[in-house]
Design an enzyme around this catalytic site. Sequence first.
Site, short mmCIF file in Angstrom:
data_model
loop_
_atom_site.label_atom_id
_atom_site.label_comp_id
_atom_site.label_asym_id
_atom_site.label_seq_id
_atom_site.Cartn_x
_atom_site.Cartn_y
_atom_site.Cartn_z
CG ASP A 78 -1.96 -1.16 1.11
OD1 ASP A 78 -2.40 -1.47 -0.02
OD2 ASP A 78 -2.28 -1.76 2.15
CG HIS A 164 0.52 -11.97 9.65
ND1 HIS A 164 -0.60 -12.49 10.25
CD2 HIS A 164 0.69 -12.67 8.50
CE1 HIS A 164 -1.09 -13.47 9.51
NE2 HIS A 164 -0.32 -13.59 8.43
CG HIS A 166 5.15 -9.64 6.21
ND1 HIS A 166 5.29 -9.42 7.58
CD2 HIS A 166 5.61 -8.52 5.62
CE1 HIS A 166 5.81 -8.23 7.79
NE2 HIS A 166 6.02 -7.65 6.61
CD GLN A 168 8.35 -5.14 2.32
OE1 GLN A 168 8.09 -4.33 1.42
NE2 GLN A 168 8.81 -4.77 3.49
CG HIS A 281 21.35 -11.86 -4.39
ND1 HIS A 281 22.54 -11.20 -4.18
CD2 HIS A 281 20.37 -10.98 -4.01
CE1 HIS A 281 22.29 -9.99 -3.69
NE2 HIS A 281 21.00 -9.84 -3.57
CG HIS A 299 23.58 -16.83 -3.45
ND1 HIS A 299 23.76 -16.55 -4.80
CD2 HIS A 299 23.92 -15.68 -2.80
CE1 HIS A 299 24.18 -15.31 -4.95
NE2 HIS A 299 24.28 -14.76 -3.76
CE LYS A 314 30.38 -5.02 14.36
NZ LYS A 314 31.56 -4.59 15.15
O1 G1P Z 1 34.68 0.73 19.75
P1 G1P Z 1 33.33 0.85 20.40
O2 G1P Z 1 32.88 2.27 20.55
O3 G1P Z 1 33.23 0.07 21.68
O4 G1P Z 1 32.33 0.12 19.39
C1 G1P Z 1 31.52 0.74 18.45
O5 G1P Z 1 32.25 1.24 17.32
C2 G1P Z 1 32.95 0.25 16.56
C3 G1P Z 1 33.58 0.93 15.37
O6 G1P Z 1 32.64 1.55 14.52
C4 G1P Z 1 32.03 -0.88 16.11
O7 G1P Z 1 32.80 -1.91 15.54
C5 G1P Z 1 31.23 -1.45 17.30
O8 G1P Z 1 30.29 -2.40 16.81
C6 G1P Z 1 30.51 -0.31 18.01
O9 G1P Z 1 29.78 -0.81 19.11
O1 G1P Z 2 8.50 -1.80 3.84
P1 G1P Z 2 8.54 -1.79 5.33
O2 G1P Z 2 8.55 -3.18 5.92
O3 G1P Z 2 7.49 -0.91 5.94
O4 G1P Z 2 9.93 -1.12 5.71
C1 G1P Z 2 11.11 -1.77 6.06
O5 G1P Z 2 11.73 -2.38 4.95
C2 G1P Z 2 12.15 -1.50 3.90
C3 G1P Z 2 12.89 -2.30 2.85
O6 G1P Z 2 14.04 -2.93 3.35
C4 G1P Z 2 13.03 -0.36 4.44
O7 G1P Z 2 13.24 0.58 3.41
C5 G1P Z 2 12.38 0.35 5.62
O8 G1P Z 2 13.26 1.30 6.15
C6 G1P Z 2 12.01 -0.71 6.67
O9 G1P Z 2 11.37 -0.10 7.78
#
Ligand code: G1P
Ligand code: G1P
Lengths: 351, 351
Positions: A78, A164, A166, A168, A281, A299, A314
């Site tokens: 929608d 639910h 589903h 896309q 893909h 895959h 992560k």
């Molecule tokens: O190093 P930090 O602040 O503990 O960790 C953060 O930054 C990192 C670098 O972007 C990422 O890899 C970690 O997943 C995030 O939690």
């Molecule tokens: O279409 P939905 O389920 O409302 O939306 C979700 O999937 C989309 C496609 O990955 C993303 O762009 C949106 O940010 C996410 O919230």
Amino acid sequence: GVQFDAREHQHLRYNPLRDSWVLVSAHRMKRPWAGQVEKPPEEHIPRYDRRNPLCPGNTRANGEENPDYESTFVFENDFPALQPDAPDPGSDQHPLFQSKAARGICKVMCFHPWSDVTLPLMKKEELVRVIDKWADLVEELGATYPWVQIFENKGAMMGCSNPHPHCQVWASNFLPNEPALSDRCQRVYYEKHGEPLLLEYARQEAEKKERVVVESSDWLAVVPYWATWPYQTLLLPRRHVLRINDLTTEEREGLADIMKRLLTKYDNLFEVSFPYSMGWHGAPTGPHLKENNSYWHLHAHYYPPLLRSATVKKFMVGYEMLAQEQRDLTPEQLRQGEKCTGKQESKLRID
Amino acid sequence: GVQFDAREHQHLRYNPLRDSWVLVSAHRMKRPWAGQVEKPPEEHIPRYDRRNPLCPGNTRANGEENPDYESTFVFENDFPALQPDAPDPGSDQHPLFQSKAARGICKVMCFHPWSDVTLPLMKKEELVRVIDKWADLVEELGATYPWVQIFENKGAMMGCSNPHPHCQVWASNFLPNEPALSDRCQRVYYEKHGEPLLLEYARQEAEKKERVVVESSDWLAVVPYWATWPYQTLLLPRRHVLRINDLTTEEREGLADIMKRLLTKYDNLFEVSFPYSMGWHGAPTGPHLKENNSYWHLHAHYYPPLLRSATVKKFMVGYEMLAQEQRDLTPEQLRQGEKCTGKQESKLRID
Ligand SMILES: O=P(O)(O)O[C@H]1O[C@H](CO)[C@@H](O)[C@H](O)[C@H]1O
Ligand SMILES: O=P(O)(O)O[C@H]1O[C@H](CO)[C@@H](O)[C@H](O)[C@H]1O
């Protein structure tokens, strides 16, 4: 010098499907976590909710009423990101301000009439019907569109706004970035080595058995050597198959079976309905149906966000966005994890 | 036919720094949101917390005691993703199982002794000291390492696990994926057009004024034409500058000023301390210092996750991970938004 140990010593691994590298710093799992904790998924989802627009018999945002469906149910999104008839943006001729027309269609597919099941909790026959419908949609939309992206965002953590079950299906008049990159990588590999990249990869992994999560006579699910997400997996058939609609009846049954096993393992890992984004893909379609795409191999990618527990994910942030993806455990560690082997039945099973 | 309107009609835009496309479907902002809502950032952060390892005088995980620092403070990350002396993984010769050595150093830099300030709340002189320290670190680590990534993860939503204002600096013996791609794109553009891509881009945007968020005589912050995150910005000097340590004293003062203005606008947009990941990209260093890198132009990327409000973010999930990035508003809409113009002082200002 010191002997190299992947679990102790950071190193780079090459992703041959994206022609890029991932930084593996497994020793980072030792750092304490004091950051954001996610809400665990809702546990009590009613089987039927009269306010849920995806349930059988309910009315959607556009006023349409869903049928009393008993298996899968497909309808047009929608609020589609792609519509069939958008006008052309024209073109500023400057190379730094390039735009292009985008046309397509966005569909939603309910997997089951009940809101309180997920794929691993469904019966094998029900999963086969989901797979058959995926194949039908690729056949139908792929007749004209060059790319048909089937994807499932599972769990609120992955932006899913409706519990639910589903997925896309977005079909587009262009080959998106990710499949375009994968297409190029698989083509170049084929030209150089004379066989499909992923067929050779599946063979190697089936032999090595270091990263295999589940396997059967016709399917294989592995944590790829180059995984970026902690528990990422790659699911692929052993026979050379270009597209999901090329799968035989037996292969579809085998797929239902291996999906159930893989997703049950995921659910058991942290004893929670495992969030992820997944998608298929296969070789491009539409105008590409006439080309030789034999370098392609079908895959599915599973990208789950969790790292340490049901509530600690992560974060792919600063360094990952600006420099390179980085992971905190080796791809071999899922396979070796005590927690996710042995149990064959999801603890979450409800029927 | 219907006249094209970017706010109504989906289209693709080209990102010349990544050689990829983004799907712009601005009409999607109309869809209702029933999905995950984030926790707003904590509001009452104490200026000093004796349990916070980043505060002056406190003891860190490794037993080291922080000095009573009064400005910036740099130390080595106690849980580094990159260490200077990791052994070489050797090499499985198979093209699908390639690994490489990764060596480097990870530093943390506190911006200020107080935990309850953020960059836009700091004094201009304090910001200049942050910039000077960034420049020193690039000078020092860039003497040998080919890439020095300065980045800030701000807010728990962006994986930041400590509210004390700080950034990270990861230097590596390899050019990571993102700068490698950007390097190639800028080089190819230069070879074809005879001028640096981003210098020409800055000139065009300064003329068009459609996407400029803040500007001064020596700096420009724009929502790039190809932005993927809703409120993404690109911050760049008007003069041709290769690296942050090449900035003059005046340009550093100008940068402090424009950062303060940009980040204040961000904070005012949803009246919350705005989460983001940001980082600097400049010409590669180490062995690259001897090469001609004049196709490079220094810039910072700001990637904020929010979409609709302080608690509803954009999910880059299924379609974005598997196919292509997609956005729900046009890059021009931040600039036009009533909400984020006019106010010159952060509502969050505390001193
Ligand atoms: O190093 P930090 O602040 O503990 O960790 C953060 O930054 C990192 C670098 O972007 C990422 O890899 C970690 O997943 C995030 O939690
Ligand atoms: O279409 P939905 O389920 O409302 O939306 C979700 O999937 C989309 C496609 O990955 C993303 O762009 C949106 O940010 C996410 O919230």
